[in-house]
Design a protein around this motif. Sequence first.
Motif, mmCIF file in Angstrom:
data_model
loop_
_atom_site.group_PDB
_atom_site.id
_atom_site.type_symbol
_atom_site.label_atom_id
_atom_site.label_comp_id
_atom_site.label_asym_id
_atom_site.label_seq_id
_atom_site.Cartn_x
_atom_site.Cartn_y
_atom_site.Cartn_z
ATOM 1 N N ASN A 24 -1.734 14.075 12.998
ATOM 2 C CA ASN A 24 -1.244 12.706 13.102
ATOM 3 C C ASN A 24 -1.479 11.958 11.790
ATOM 4 O O ASN A 24 -1.982 10.834 11.779
ATOM 5 C CB ASN A 24 -1.893 11.972 14.283
ATOM 6 C CG ASN A 24 -1.116 10.740 14.681
ATOM 7 O OD1 ASN A 24 0.047 10.594 14.311
ATOM 8 N ND2 ASN A 24 -1.755 9.845 15.404
ATOM 9 N N GLY A 25 -1.117 12.615 10.694
ATOM 10 C CA GLY A 25 -1.385 12.062 9.371
ATOM 11 C C GLY A 25 -0.207 11.384 8.724
ATOM 12 O O GLY A 25 -0.010 11.489 7.519
ATOM 13 N N THR A 26 0.577 10.666 9.519
ATOM 14 C CA THR A 26 1.775 10.031 8.967
ATOM 15 C C THR A 26 1.447 9.028 7.863
ATOM 16 O O THR A 26 2.285 8.745 7.025
ATOM 17 C CB THR A 26 2.601 9.337 10.065
ATOM 18 O OG1 THR A 26 1.757 8.415 10.763
ATOM 19 C CG2 THR A 26 3.170 10.356 11.035
ATOM 20 N N ARG A 27 0.232 8.510 7.854
ATOM 21 C CA ARG A 27 -0.109 7.540 6.805
ATOM 22 C C ARG A 27 -0.178 8.190 5.424
ATOM 23 O O ARG A 27 -0.141 7.512 4.413
ATOM 24 C CB ARG A 27 -1.411 6.821 7.150
ATOM 25 C CG ARG A 27 -2.646 7.694 7.102
ATOM 26 C CD ARG A 27 -3.905 6.867 7.427
ATOM 27 N NE ARG A 27 -5.066 7.703 7.503
ATOM 28 C CZ ARG A 27 -5.567 8.206 8.610
ATOM 29 N NH1 ARG A 27 -5.004 7.951 9.761
ATOM 30 N NH2 ARG A 27 -6.640 8.965 8.577
ATOM 31 N N TYR A 28 -0.289 9.529 5.378
ATOM 32 C CA TYR A 28 -0.329 10.240 4.098
ATOM 33 C C TYR A 28 1.055 10.711 3.646
ATOM 34 O O TYR A 28 1.215 11.174 2.526
ATOM 35 C CB TYR A 28 -1.263 11.449 4.178
ATOM 36 C CG TYR A 28 -2.665 11.083 4.578
ATOM 37 C CD1 TYR A 28 -3.474 10.341 3.728
ATOM 38 C CD2 TYR A 28 -3.169 11.453 5.814
ATOM 39 C CE1 TYR A 28 -4.763 9.978 4.102
ATOM 40 C CE2 TYR A 28 -4.452 11.106 6.190
ATOM 41 C CZ TYR A 28 -5.242 10.366 5.331
ATOM 42 O OH TYR A 28 -6.520 10.016 5.704
ATOM 43 N N GLY A 46 0.822 -1.208 0.000
ATOM 44 C CA GLY A 46 0.000 0.000 0.000
ATOM 45 C C GLY A 46 0.854 1.254 0.000
ATOM 46 O O GLY A 46 0.553 2.230 -0.689
ATOM 47 N N THR A 47 1.933 1.243 0.760
ATOM 48 C CA THR A 47 2.849 2.384 0.803
ATOM 49 C C THR A 47 3.521 2.578 -0.544
ATOM 50 O O THR A 47 3.643 3.706 -1.033
ATOM 51 C CB THR A 47 3.911 2.174 1.903
ATOM 52 O OG1 THR A 47 3.241 2.019 3.147
ATOM 53 C CG2 THR A 47 4.855 3.350 1.976
ATOM 54 N N PRO A 55 3.878 9.087 2.809
ATOM 55 C CA PRO A 55 4.472 8.484 1.607
ATOM 56 C C PRO A 55 3.905 9.062 0.308
ATOM 57 O O PRO A 55 4.653 9.338 -0.636
ATOM 58 C CB PRO A 55 4.129 6.997 1.744
ATOM 59 C CG PRO A 55 3.963 6.788 3.210
ATOM 60 C CD PRO A 55 3.339 8.066 3.712
ATOM 61 N N GLN A 97 1.139 4.203 -2.870
ATOM 62 C CA GLN A 97 1.018 5.631 -2.561
ATOM 63 C C GLN A 97 2.177 6.428 -3.162
ATOM 64 O O GLN A 97 1.969 7.478 -3.776
ATOM 65 C CB GLN A 97 1.027 5.860 -1.045
ATOM 66 C CG GLN A 97 -0.242 5.534 -0.330
ATOM 67 C CD GLN A 97 -0.126 5.952 1.125
ATOM 68 O OE1 GLN A 97 0.266 7.070 1.428
ATOM 69 N NE2 GLN A 97 -0.469 5.039 2.023
ATOM 70 N N LEU A 110 0.633 17.434 8.656
ATOM 71 C CA LEU A 110 0.663 16.003 8.979
ATOM 72 C C LEU A 110 0.998 15.760 10.441
ATOM 73 O O LEU A 110 0.427 14.863 11.066
ATOM 74 C CB LEU A 110 1.644 15.260 8.071
ATOM 75 C CG LEU A 110 1.265 15.133 6.600
ATOM 76 C CD1 LEU A 110 2.321 14.347 5.842
ATOM 77 C CD2 LEU A 110 -0.103 14.505 6.419
#
Length: 125
Positions: free
Chosen positions: A60-64, A3-4, A66, A7, A56
């Motif tokens: 806490n948007g570390t998933r965005y 998934g990463t 990448p 992205q 981010l």
Amino acid sequence: MMGTLVQVALGGALGASCRYLTGLAALRLLGAGFPWGTLAVNVIGSFVMGVVVVVLAQVNGTRYAPFLMTGLLGGFTTFSAFSLDALTLWQRGETWAAGAYVMASVILSLVAIAAGLILARSLIA
């Protein structure tokens, strides 16, 4: 992991496309004598990176990260094109333009990332 990677790949494709279009626009508007497109994407990308880092961290948007930072902004800005443009100016004997381009790229990109950080922090705080 997959998934990463997706992205990063999607962000990179979008960022590179935006870089190409920015380069075309700069070429049409300002001409081919100076690497305006590369300068523009590096300064704009630095500003946006400053904003994205703050946003981010705040949400806490570390998933965005990448997609946005590595993919989109990594594909949009480019040190390799900067290096080629600077060397080309130098090899053409345009020593002053090469030096000005290197200095402008570094200084304006640092100012832009600081401005992005300041702007984002002032809007979020």
